[in-house]
Design an enzyme around this catalytic site. Structure first.
Site, mmCIF file in Angstrom:
data_model
loop_
_atom_site.group_PDB
_atom_site.id
_atom_site.type_symbol
_atom_site.label_atom_id
_atom_site.label_comp_id
_atom_site.label_asym_id
_atom_site.label_seq_id
_atom_site.Cartn_x
_atom_site.Cartn_y
_atom_site.Cartn_z
ATOM 1 N N TYR A 82 78.523 -8.225 114.970
ATOM 2 C CA TYR A 82 78.978 -9.591 115.285
ATOM 3 C C TYR A 82 78.632 -10.536 114.141
ATOM 4 C CZ TYR A 82 80.185 -13.787 117.761
ATOM 5 O OH TYR A 82 80.793 -14.947 118.114
ATOM 6 N N PHE A 134 105.385 -27.627 104.451
ATOM 7 C CA PHE A 134 105.539 -26.315 105.071
ATOM 8 C C PHE A 134 105.316 -26.515 106.559
ATOM 9 C CE2 PHE A 134 104.443 -22.173 106.715
ATOM 10 C CZ PHE A 134 105.604 -21.515 106.358
ATOM 11 N N THR A 135 106.036 -25.745 107.375
ATOM 12 C CA THR A 135 106.079 -25.995 108.823
ATOM 13 C C THR A 135 104.695 -26.085 109.461
ATOM 14 O OG1 THR A 135 106.401 -23.617 109.096
ATOM 15 C CG2 THR A 135 108.372 -24.977 109.134
ATOM 16 N N ASP A 225 97.122 -24.852 98.750
ATOM 17 C CA ASP A 225 97.594 -23.787 99.628
ATOM 18 C C ASP A 225 97.754 -22.574 98.711
ATOM 19 O OD1 ASP A 225 99.042 -21.930 101.032
ATOM 20 O OD2 ASP A 225 100.246 -23.414 102.098
ATOM 21 N N LYS A 268 100.106 -12.734 102.697
ATOM 22 C CA LYS A 268 101.119 -12.709 101.618
ATOM 23 C C LYS A 268 100.498 -12.091 100.363
ATOM 24 C CE LYS A 268 102.802 -16.054 104.472
ATOM 25 N NZ LYS A 268 102.115 -16.450 105.702
ATOM 26 N N ARG A 392 115.886 -21.276 107.065
ATOM 27 C CA ARG A 392 115.001 -22.296 106.505
ATOM 28 C C ARG A 392 115.852 -23.539 106.236
ATOM 29 N NH1 ARG A 392 109.560 -21.070 107.170
ATOM 30 N NH2 ARG A 392 110.599 -21.605 109.105
ATOM 31 N N PHE A 459 111.945 -23.474 115.633
ATOM 32 C CA PHE A 459 112.729 -22.364 115.087
ATOM 33 C C PHE A 459 112.260 -21.001 115.593
ATOM 34 C CE2 PHE A 459 109.283 -21.255 112.292
ATOM 35 C CZ PHE A 459 108.626 -22.461 112.137
HETATM 36 C C1 P71 Z 1 106.435 -17.154 105.991
HETATM 37 C C2 P71 Z 1 105.181 -17.570 106.654
HETATM 38 C C3 P71 Z 1 104.953 -17.175 108.088
HETATM 39 C C4 P71 Z 1 105.689 -18.150 108.901
HETATM 40 C C5 P71 Z 1 105.084 -19.323 109.262
HETATM 41 C C6 P71 Z 1 105.820 -20.290 109.922
HETATM 42 C C7 P71 Z 1 107.144 -20.067 110.190
HETATM 43 C C8 P71 Z 1 107.742 -18.875 109.857
HETATM 44 C C9 P71 Z 1 107.014 -17.921 109.213
HETATM 45 C C10 P71 Z 1 103.227 -18.890 106.311
HETATM 46 C C11 P71 Z 1 102.559 -19.830 105.497
HETATM 47 C C12 P71 Z 1 103.074 -20.194 104.200
HETATM 48 C C13 P71 Z 1 102.445 -21.161 103.461
HETATM 49 C C14 P71 Z 1 102.957 -21.572 102.136
HETATM 50 C C15 P71 Z 1 100.817 -21.434 105.179
HETATM 51 C C16 P71 Z 1 101.405 -20.480 105.959
HETATM 52 C C17 P71 Z 1 100.825 -20.180 107.299
HETATM 53 N N1 P71 Z 1 104.402 -18.385 105.967
HETATM 54 N N2 P71 Z 1 101.334 -21.759 103.956
HETATM 55 O O1 P71 Z 1 106.719 -17.669 104.891
HETATM 56 O O2 P71 Z 1 104.164 -19.615 103.695
HETATM 57 O O3 P71 Z 1 100.153 -18.975 107.263
HETATM 58 O O4 P71 Z 1 101.457 -17.545 108.848
HETATM 59 O O5 P71 Z 1 99.166 -16.887 108.060
HETATM 60 O O6 P71 Z 1 99.447 -18.766 109.647
HETATM 61 O O7 P71 Z 1 107.151 -16.313 106.543
HETATM 62 P P1 P71 Z 1 100.056 -17.996 108.537
#
Ligand code: P71
Length: 474
Positions: A82, A134-135, A225, A268, A392, A459
């Site tokens: 833990y 970013f979303t 980021d 990523k 997107r 979305f």
């Molecule tokens: C991508 C994603 C995953 C995603 C997130 C939201 C809608 C659709 C798909 C995530 C990102 C990202 C950047 C620049 C933070 C996050 C969040 N991307 N910053 O591109 O691209 O990270 O998904 O691990 O929570 O498909 P998280």
């Protein structure tokens, strides 16, 4: 690390994957009739398809990477204590060495880190400038009471503009914003590498140096980021004078040195299937983060991750900065981009780091934005070949928090996102051929109507129906 990439003559030689394949996962092929049923049941939203019904999955490069044999071996070395897991210290050392920050907390994924940072740094009424939204990032800033303000250069909103660093901050926009609201109301500047919503477009080293200078002058903190910062480093190495002889790792380290900290979706660049982290230099800030992490994620030495996940992540970080890896990763994305460009399919140029973004406005000029051209294109591609992509555009942009009307982004894009180390060049050929087939019959395609709209990040779960049956094709 590569030793033979020094001369221009050698750079014109073909790239190839710096790995061979040891284990395979069969793909399922479906018929058009099966796909008709699947996409209708999914409400014409590719997020709602079952992955089993997908042939080539280009929904995202997030959590879809193939891990190496070393990473899988690391999974067997998970210390599932833990508190104080050995794997946490490996992870901490990898981030300290390669990203250069002193303190680290793991998180379950990127948005976990965004949540904690937003809560610590943002007071209601604050403004958070950033290089395009970013979303999830913007939503967490808003939930903490902040308002996101876009300060990216105008060229980023133009899919045809060939600026080499379309992710750059417009220093005049940022300066004017600071003048207008006062430095005290700026929570921090939020800077992303290879800006996702702009098409994976990089930020130059010169730009972050200038942003840093402006922030220091006004006593404003700067956070990165870091999700695709390794890929950003590749573009600096390739395009920015003075960096051709530096390694990706050196460039990454310098880039990070201009910020007070960074948050990461490790799914990523960092080559794992789940994970994230938040790293900072300041002791007082770390104190706050470490305290909040136990409320929302888990103890500060696991933050929502298993020990084995932290080990795979520590190894993934090391592998992710290898020059040969990054060159072949981006080489594959570009290969797809070149095929589509040769066939005059409208895509965002220059091709960015992680995906090809089809320009749905130019693809379907007859479909108005309120009829979701990018969403339409994603469902047509699935129907044609079983390839899954992601909208997107207007659906992703959500609604204006005050007026309640759709946000109408200039960029209306469908993203073909390439997972790292997963697909082959032949898969890219098949993808390009399917895009061409959908393009060939574009004039007969009609748009969509939204029939269900969730409140947050609509979305993901929104449902649509066709405005009019499309012409049946063979
Ligand atoms: C991508 C994603 C995953 C995603 C997130 C939201 C809608 C659709 C798909 C995530 C990102 C990202 C950047 C620049 C933070 C996050 C969040 N991307 N910053 O591109 O691209 O990270 O998904 O691990 O929570 O498909 P998280």
């Amino acid at each position: 690390m590569s030793t033979d990439d020094g001369t221009p003559a050698q750079r014109t030689r073909s790239w190839a994957e710096p790995f061979k394949i040891k284990m395979v996962e069969p793909l399922k092929m479906t018929t058009r009739a099966e796909r008709e049923v699947a996409i209708r049941e999914a409400g014409y939203n590719t997020f709602l398809l079952r992955s089993e019904d997908v042939y080539i999955d280009l929904l995202t490069d997030s959590g879809t990477n193939a891990m190496s044999d070393r990473q899988w071996a690391g999974m067997m070395l998970g210390d599932e204590a833990y508190a104080g897991s050995r794997n946490f210290y490996h992870l901490e050392a990898a981030v300290q060495e390669l990203y250069g920050y002193r303190h680290l907390v793991p998180t379950h994924q990127g948005r976990g880190a965004e949540h904690i940072l937003s809560k610590i740094m943002i007071s209601p009424g604050d403004v958070v400038p950033g290089n395009m939204y970013f979303t999830t990032t913007r939503l967490h800033q808003e939930l903490a009471g902040g308002t996101f303000v876009d300060v990216i250069i105008d060229e980023a909103h133009d899919p045809e503009h060939l600026h080499p660093f379309k992710g750059n901050v417009d220093l005049d926009k940022l300066g004017a914003l600071i003048e207008r609201v006062g430095a005290g109301q700026i929570a921090y500047v939020s800077l992303a590498g290879t800006v996702n919503m702009a098409g994976g477009q990089p930020v130059s080293m010169a730009n972050i140096r200038s942003v840093r200078e402006l922030c220091v002058r006004h006593g404003i903190r700067l956070f990165l980021d870091a999700t695709r910062l390794v890929e950003n480093a590749f573009f600096i190495q390739e395009r920015e004078p003075g960096f051709a002889e530096q390694s990706i790792a050196q460039i990454l380290h310098e880039f990070c040195s201009y910020a007070d900290g960074a948050w990461m979706s490790a799914k990523k660049d960092n080559l794992v299937n789940i994970g994230g982290w938040l790293a900072v230099n300041a002791d007082d800030l770390f104190e706050g983060l470490r305290n909040l992490i136990v409320v929302y994620e888990g103890l500060h030495t696991y933050g929502g991750l298993a020990g084995r996940d932290m080990e795979a992540l520590a190894i993934g970080i090391e592998e992710s900065v290898q020059d040969d890896h990054v060159r072949s990763r981006i080489g594959q994305v570009r290969y797809l981009g070149e095929l589509l460009t040769d066939w005059e399919i409208p895509i965002v140029q220059p091709v960015g780091g992680h995906a090809i973004f089809l320009d749905a406005r130019r693809f379907y000029p007859h479909i108005p934005q309120d009829e979701f051209p990018a969403q339409t294109l994603a469902s047509e591609l699935y129907l044609d070949s079983g390839i899954r992509s992601m909208e997107r555009g207007i659906a992703s942009a959500g609604r204006d928090a005050t007026s309640g009307d759709h946000n109408r982004p200039k960029l209306e894009l469908t993203r073909l996102t390439i997972p790292r180390r997963v697909y082959t060049q032949a898969h890219m050929d098949v993808v390009a051929e399917s895009v061409k087939a959908v393009h060939d019959v574009r004039a007969a395609t009609r748009g969509l109507r939204m029939t269900y709209e969730p409140k947050y990040l609509r979305f993901f779960q929104a449902r649509f129906e066709r405005l009019q049956a499309n012409a049946v094709r063979g």
